[in-house]
Scaffold this active site. Structure first.
Site, PDB file in Angstrom:
ATOM      1  N   HIS A 175       8.601 -26.531   0.947  1.00  0.00           N
ATOM      2  CA  HIS A 175       8.006 -27.648   0.208  1.00  0.00           C
ATOM      3  C   HIS A 175       6.936 -27.188  -0.780  1.00  0.00           C
ATOM      4  CE1 HIS A 175       9.931 -30.723   2.791  1.00  0.00           C
ATOM      5  NE2 HIS A 175       9.838 -29.769   3.712  1.00  0.00           N
TER       6      HIS A 175
ATOM      7  N   GLU B 205       0.821  -1.207   0.000  1.00  0.00           N
ATOM      8  CA  GLU B 205       0.000   0.000   0.000  1.00  0.00           C
ATOM      9  C   GLU B 205       0.856   1.259   0.000  1.00  0.00           C
ATOM     10  OE1 GLU B 205      -4.254   0.317   1.820  1.00  0.00           O
ATOM     11  OE2 GLU B 205      -2.828   0.903   3.372  1.00  0.00           O
TER      12      GLU B 205
ATOM     13  N   LYS C 227     -13.115   2.088  -2.241  1.00  0.00           N
ATOM     14  CA  LYS C 227     -14.088   2.395  -1.186  1.00  0.00           C
ATOM     15  C   LYS C 227     -15.257   3.191  -1.747  1.00  0.00           C
ATOM     16  CE  LYS C 227     -10.923   2.546   2.797  1.00  0.00           C
ATOM     17  NZ  LYS C 227     -10.343   3.431   3.829  1.00  0.00           N
TER      18      LYS C 227
END
Length: 431
Positions: free
Chosen positions: A293, A272, A404
């Site tokens: 792994h 951000e 938003k």
């Protein structure tokens, strides 16, 4: 905090940094440090975050949580309003006296499961929103309030608020006499872990709040104008220089289960803050030794576009591995799980170095309050420095704000042109 950049130098890695380039980078760091110091001194937005260890009053936090003795703490927030708190309590889980949960998504299935499992009568809710209007946070808080009421629990007796100077949450706290703390002024949420935003759950869990701040202050005291003297700046500078050389992905790999949330916190901080203007380094979360792994194959033999950042405590508790009669496993008997984990770490680091893949080692002394506080502060300082070197607006998040507004418009919360982009989405559905 200790940072080893040796495996990121050009003699060891491709992409890498030559020692000549490192000296030139150090000159740029000196200039950036002057800018950061000036921003801190003047309390400028964003730079003020690096003053938190000396600004935050731990006594005020302790007063706000006095009288509570919960079994569980539920943080209701999103992004920086939750990740820092979770990072602190998980990193110090061996000392934490409560189970700490976060309701930081509006997935109804997750909310239903969490609220069904929580001992609501023994839970303290910490709701965090600077504006007091964050849609996800307020929606979840309303759901939590209802669940408490349905369970016969008075939510007003079990809620602590951290918010801005005005807004619905501030008004709610005044109306019901809720303990209320201030979101620190001039501090973006992702930089707020070492404030009431992150420290309230720590205090409710009996953690050493003063120790966390002391660790942060040690990080602040270590900031100098040279990467050769400052671990935080060394990391931020090298990571930034490697971006320019092609390492556009940063795989952050703690070798401690308790630090797994730290990688998530770091991902928000780095993404951000630095992902702007067509620039930035994509943070990827991994966990040692588990992801040896599942991801190491890519890091060692895939595209040369990655920096791997290892994080581990130098000291850890031990658990002995029992002896066994199985011949192929006899080498494990009598060793410890921590010894095995350290061997796995060193082998992975050496594996990447042998393949010429850049990696940096970050170590803290142990998982205690001072070391964890210094680690989080150090990464914040590294991020601020990286923003200065990359010449981006570190403390803004315009893409987040765009989303938003689009979501609020779709929900009928106002007229926002961003919501039209959602309605205009092109489709090509294959059934």
């Amino acid at each position: 905090m200790h940072v080893d950049i040796g495996n990121a130098l050009a003699a060891a890695a491709d992409p890498g940094i030559s020692e000549v380039d490192l000296d030139q980078l150090d000159e740029r760091v000196a200039t950036a440090h002057e800018r950061i110091a000036r921003g801190r001194a003047e309390g400028e937005f964003g730079y003020a975050a690096l003053n938190l260890p000396e600004r935050v009053d731990p006594a005020a936090i302790e007063r706000a949580v006095a009288g509570f003795d919960p079994e569980a703490v539920l943080t209701v927030g999103i992004g920086g309003s939750a990740l820092g708190a979770v990072t602190l309590t998980h990193a110090l889980a061996d000392e934490c006296t409560v189970d700490h949960y976060a309701l930081d998504n509006v997935d109804p299935a997750h909310a239903n499961r969490l609220l069904a499992d929580l001992p609501l009568a023994e839970t303290v809710v910490h709701v965090v929103s600077r504006s007091g209007t964050t849609a996800e946070t307020l929606a979840n808080f309303l759901v939590v309030r209802e669940a408490m009421a349905d369970a016969g629990v008075d939510w007003t007796e079990r809620t602590v608020v951290t918010t801005g100077p005005d807004g619905p949450l501030r008004e709610l706290s005044a109306e019901h006499g809720l303990p209320a703390l201030d979101v620190p002024e001039g501090v973006p949420g992702r930089f707020s872990a070492l404030s009431s935003v992150g420290l309230v759950p720590a205090a409710l869990g009996g953690l050493d709040v003063e120790g966390l701040l002391a660790g942060g202050q040690a990080g602040a005291d270590s900031l100098t104008g040279s990467i050769y003297d400052c671990p935080a700046y060394a990391y931020g500078a090298v990571a930034t220089a490697l971006v320019d050389r092609g390492a556009t992905t940063n795989a952050v790999m703690p070798y401690a289960e308790a630090l797994e949330p730290f990688a998530e916190w770091f991902a928000q901080l780095w993404a951000e803050s630095l992902g702007k203007d067509g620039r930035g380094q994509t943070p990827v979360r991994a966990l040692g030794a588990t992801d040896q792994h599942s991801q190491l194959q890519l890091y060692r033999a895939g595209r040369r576009d990655k920096l791997v950042t290892f994080v581990r405590p130098r000291e850890r508790p031990e658990r002995e591995i029992p002896e066994t009669d199985v011949a192929d496993l006899s080498y494990l008997g009598g060793a410890g799980l921590g010894e095995l984990l350290d061997a796995e770490f060193e082998a992975t680091e050496a594996s990447l170095a042998a393949a010429g893949r850049p990696n940096v080692r970050i170590e803290i002394d142990r998982l205690d309050a001072e070391s964890v506080g210094e680690l989080l502060y150090g990464m914040e300082a590294a991020c601020v420095l990286a923003g200065e070197l990359a010449d981006v607006e570190t403390f803004t998040q315009p893409a987040v704000e765009w989303g938003k507004r689009a979501a609020r418009g779709l929900l009928g919360g106002g007229d926002f042109e961003e919501s039209e982009a959602v309605r205009d989405k092109r489709t090509l559905v294959i059934d």
